[in-house]
Write a protein that holds these residues in place. Sequence first.
Motif, mmCIF file in Angstrom:
data_model
loop_
_atom_site.group_PDB
_atom_site.id
_atom_site.type_symbol
_atom_site.label_atom_id
_atom_site.label_comp_id
_atom_site.label_asym_id
_atom_site.label_seq_id
_atom_site.Cartn_x
_atom_site.Cartn_y
_atom_site.Cartn_z
ATOM 1 N N ARG A 1 0.856 -1.194 0.000
ATOM 2 C CA ARG A 1 0.000 0.000 0.000
ATOM 3 C C ARG A 1 0.886 1.236 0.000
ATOM 4 N NH1 ARG A 1 -4.599 -1.602 4.543
ATOM 5 N NH2 ARG A 1 -5.183 -3.565 3.554
ATOM 6 N N GLU B 1 1.388 4.251 1.301
ATOM 7 C CA GLU B 1 0.922 5.066 2.436
ATOM 8 C C GLU B 1 2.070 5.920 2.928
ATOM 9 O OE1 GLU B 1 -2.107 3.610 5.020
ATOM 10 O OE2 GLU B 1 -1.366 1.574 4.796
ATOM 11 N N GLY C 1 4.246 1.343 12.564
ATOM 12 C CA GLY C 1 3.088 0.473 12.337
ATOM 13 C C GLY C 1 2.397 0.701 11.009
ATOM 14 N N ARG C 2 3.015 1.514 10.138
ATOM 15 C CA ARG C 2 2.410 1.750 8.822
ATOM 16 C C ARG C 2 3.509 1.703 7.769
ATOM 17 N NH1 ARG C 2 -2.507 2.818 7.810
ATOM 18 N NH2 ARG C 2 -3.205 3.634 9.800
ATOM 19 N N LEU C 3 3.490 0.636 6.979
ATOM 20 C CA LEU C 3 4.548 0.406 5.996
ATOM 21 C C LEU C 3 3.974 0.386 4.590
ATOM 22 C CD1 LEU C 3 6.072 -2.544 8.008
ATOM 23 C CD2 LEU C 3 7.282 -0.405 7.527
ATOM 24 N N HIS D 1 3.741 -4.574 4.019
ATOM 25 C CA HIS D 1 3.640 -5.258 5.305
ATOM 26 C C HIS D 1 3.142 -6.669 5.041
ATOM 27 C CE1 HIS D 1 -0.625 -3.951 4.993
ATOM 28 N NE2 HIS D 1 -0.889 -4.937 5.805
ATOM 29 N N GLN E 1 0.498 -9.931 6.155
ATOM 30 C CA GLN E 1 -0.752 -10.276 6.836
ATOM 31 C C GLN E 1 -0.957 -11.770 6.914
ATOM 32 O OE1 GLN E 1 -4.376 -8.382 5.497
ATOM 33 N NE2 GLN E 1 -3.513 -6.319 5.626
ATOM 34 N N LYS F 1 -10.166 9.294 8.335
ATOM 35 C CA LYS F 1 -9.238 9.560 9.441
ATOM 36 C C LYS F 1 -8.950 11.050 9.623
ATOM 37 C CE LYS F 1 -7.403 4.996 9.809
ATOM 38 N NZ LYS F 1 -7.938 4.287 8.641
ATOM 39 N N ARG G 1 -15.003 -0.455 9.101
ATOM 40 C CA ARG G 1 -14.010 -1.102 8.252
ATOM 41 C C ARG G 1 -13.801 -0.332 6.944
ATOM 42 N NH1 ARG G 1 -10.777 -2.697 9.770
ATOM 43 N NH2 ARG G 1 -10.236 -4.303 8.310
ATOM 44 N N THR H 1 -4.905 -1.040 15.723
ATOM 45 C CA THR H 1 -5.701 -2.151 15.201
ATOM 46 C C THR H 1 -4.778 -3.196 14.610
ATOM 47 O OG1 THR H 1 -7.564 -0.706 14.744
ATOM 48 C CG2 THR H 1 -7.533 -2.809 13.609
ATOM 49 N N VAL H 2 -4.790 -4.366 15.213
ATOM 50 C CA VAL H 2 -3.872 -5.400 14.745
ATOM 51 C C VAL H 2 -4.578 -6.373 13.818
ATOM 52 C CG1 VAL H 2 -4.228 -6.807 16.809
ATOM 53 C CG2 VAL H 2 -2.149 -7.087 15.482
ATOM 54 N N GLY I 1 -8.068 -10.001 8.314
ATOM 55 C CA GLY I 1 -6.664 -9.808 7.975
ATOM 56 C C GLY I 1 -5.957 -9.294 9.227
ATOM 57 N N GLY J 1 -2.280 -7.811 10.834
ATOM 58 C CA GLY J 1 -0.976 -7.239 10.484
ATOM 59 C C GLY J 1 0.125 -7.837 11.350
ATOM 60 N N ARG K 1 2.619 -5.390 13.187
ATOM 61 C CA ARG K 1 2.009 -4.806 14.398
ATOM 62 C C ARG K 1 1.936 -5.845 15.513
ATOM 63 N NH1 ARG K 1 -2.888 -0.882 12.112
ATOM 64 N NH2 ARG K 1 -1.577 0.136 10.540
HETATM 65 P P1 ATP Z 1 -5.652 1.213 9.203
HETATM 66 O O1 ATP Z 1 -6.964 1.699 9.662
HETATM 67 O O2 ATP Z 1 -4.622 1.129 10.288
HETATM 68 O O3 ATP Z 1 -5.154 1.886 7.961
HETATM 69 P P2 ATP Z 1 -6.779 -0.811 7.570
HETATM 70 O O4 ATP Z 1 -8.221 -0.773 7.874
HETATM 71 O O5 ATP Z 1 -6.284 -0.163 6.337
HETATM 72 O O6 ATP Z 1 -5.915 -0.319 8.816
HETATM 73 P P3 ATP Z 1 -6.871 -3.612 6.930
HETATM 74 O O7 ATP Z 1 -7.014 -3.355 5.494
HETATM 75 O O8 ATP Z 1 -8.027 -4.105 7.687
HETATM 76 O O9 ATP Z 1 -6.280 -2.311 7.646
HETATM 77 O O10 ATP Z 1 -5.634 -4.581 7.179
HETATM 78 C C1 ATP Z 1 -5.627 -5.558 8.223
HETATM 79 C C2 ATP Z 1 -4.496 -5.295 9.193
HETATM 80 O O11 ATP Z 1 -3.268 -5.131 8.503
HETATM 81 C C3 ATP Z 1 -4.616 -4.011 9.989
HETATM 82 O O12 ATP Z 1 -5.436 -4.204 11.102
HETATM 83 C C4 ATP Z 1 -3.184 -3.765 10.391
HETATM 84 O O13 ATP Z 1 -2.813 -4.561 11.495
HETATM 85 C C5 ATP Z 1 -2.424 -4.229 9.186
HETATM 86 N N1 ATP Z 1 -2.044 -3.104 8.307
HETATM 87 C C6 ATP Z 1 -2.832 -2.412 7.445
HETATM 88 N N2 ATP Z 1 -2.142 -1.485 6.770
HETATM 89 C C7 ATP Z 1 -0.858 -1.569 7.229
HETATM 90 C C8 ATP Z 1 0.350 -0.887 6.925
HETATM 91 N N3 ATP Z 1 0.391 0.082 6.004
HETATM 92 N N4 ATP Z 1 1.481 -1.236 7.587
HETATM 93 C C9 ATP Z 1 1.460 -2.227 8.514
HETATM 94 N N5 ATP Z 1 0.356 -2.918 8.843
HETATM 95 C C10 ATP Z 1 -0.795 -2.599 8.217
#
Ligand code: ATP
Length: 415
Positions: free
Chosen positions: A111, A113, A118-120, A123, A125, A208, A256, A278-279, A303, A305, A308
């Motif tokens: 992604r 981002e 905690g945001r890569l 990452h 899953q 957000k 979600r 959110t893990v 899913g 992460g 995390r």
């Molecule tokens: P967030 O609200 O944190 O952006 P998300 O709703 O985009 O999360 P999901 O698509 O549900 O996340 O992904 C499932 C899990 O994957 C998340 O709960 C998180 O633990 C992990 N995750 C999501 N995006 C990232 C990221 N960019 N880097 C690391 N972990 C991630």
Amino acid sequence: MINIPKGTKDVSPFISYKWHYLEDAVRKTAADFGFTEIRTPTFEHTELFLRGVGETTDIVNKEMYTFLDKGSRSVTLKPEGTAGVARAYIEGGYAEYPQPVKMYYLTPVFRYERPQAGRLREHHQFGVELYGSASPFADAEVMILAKTLFSRLGLTEPVLNINSIGCPECRKTYNAALREYLGNNLQNMCASCRERFDKNPLRILDCKEPGCRKITAGAPRTIDYLCDDCKSHFEKLQSILRAAGIEFKVNPSIVRGLDYYTGTVFEFISDAIGAQGTVCGGGRYNNLVSEVGGKPTPAVGFGMGLERLLMILENLNLPVGEPEIPVIYIAPASEADAEKAFELVNALRSKGISADSDLVGRSLKAQMKYAGKRGYKFTAVFGGAEEESGKIKIKRMEDGSEYECAVSEMAEVLK
Ligand code: ATP
Ligand code: MG
């Protein structure tokens, strides 16, 4: 020097054992719940994510790694794991197998981002997918699976938060109420939210932007607009969770980030890692399979992460596995014994004993220092004397105690 791309990480050979520890726990837990692994490609036709994930999501709008391949086809690196599984379920005719089909995956996710803790941008899953059951027991099963994994890793948190966003029927009345509530404030919301207002107003609740969050704080709640079926499904789910002793919170603000959810949605939220708490996120998506071209098929999954999850374990000082070091280090007694020691090490390996020897021509003293630093459980010195007598002393590094045995019996002794 060429640097690693922003938002990505190496797993060095010195810490990969932590990932093996996590992955072993994941595979064991999935297997105990009757889920088997599915592997899908790292990239798919872009169209799959446009239809499967949805055009009003952050993922599709801003985050996808999309490019034209050399044949001018638009392809996208997996921005999540579920759409590819839905495609495989249809294409592979999984509906012909006994239902439900219970699958899990371990996959990199890409992604675009803004990188932060905690945001890569890449990452990993762990995800599960349960296809072919509309029962609330199936919802509970995937939640209990996640909870069981957390417990096995020594965690009492993260906390399970659940909600229901209803089916397309409930959505009609809900959307009308939400639009009415948001109507006057629309000009104060971000551009994405203004676009979502017509296409998919529910998505606005997942924005957000602080300004949008303030406005949505008092918005109508989906659980107050559920049809009878959705309501009884959500109530039954709660009674199943209570009976299973799973603690949970009903949290109406969870909607979600993906378009495909219907009915149950949930997140496991941790306090141990700051803002990106959110893990694990998941829910039911009964319309996904038909959305990407298959027969209507109820489905539920999540899913999780893994970066995390590992951060949580480390922040709470919980076990994260042991370094993977061979059991024994064999030191040649002198330079002239290098060949013999090398032979002995390979003989042990062929009997299934992990072993190392000197590869850089160190003195005996330097070898012992090296063996101590790397953390071998046992060491032994091998040279002319040992060869002649056929006996060797195995030293336990922990307390320095020695045990003498026949060279020919070493493998049995070490086992
Ligand atoms: P967030 O609200 O944190 O952006 P998300 O709703 O985009 O999360 P999901 O698509 O549900 O996340 O992904 C499932 C899990 O994957 C998340 O709960 C998180 O633990 C992990 N995750 C999501 N995006 C990232 C990221 N960019 N880097 C690391 N972990 C991630
Ligand atoms: Mg996100």
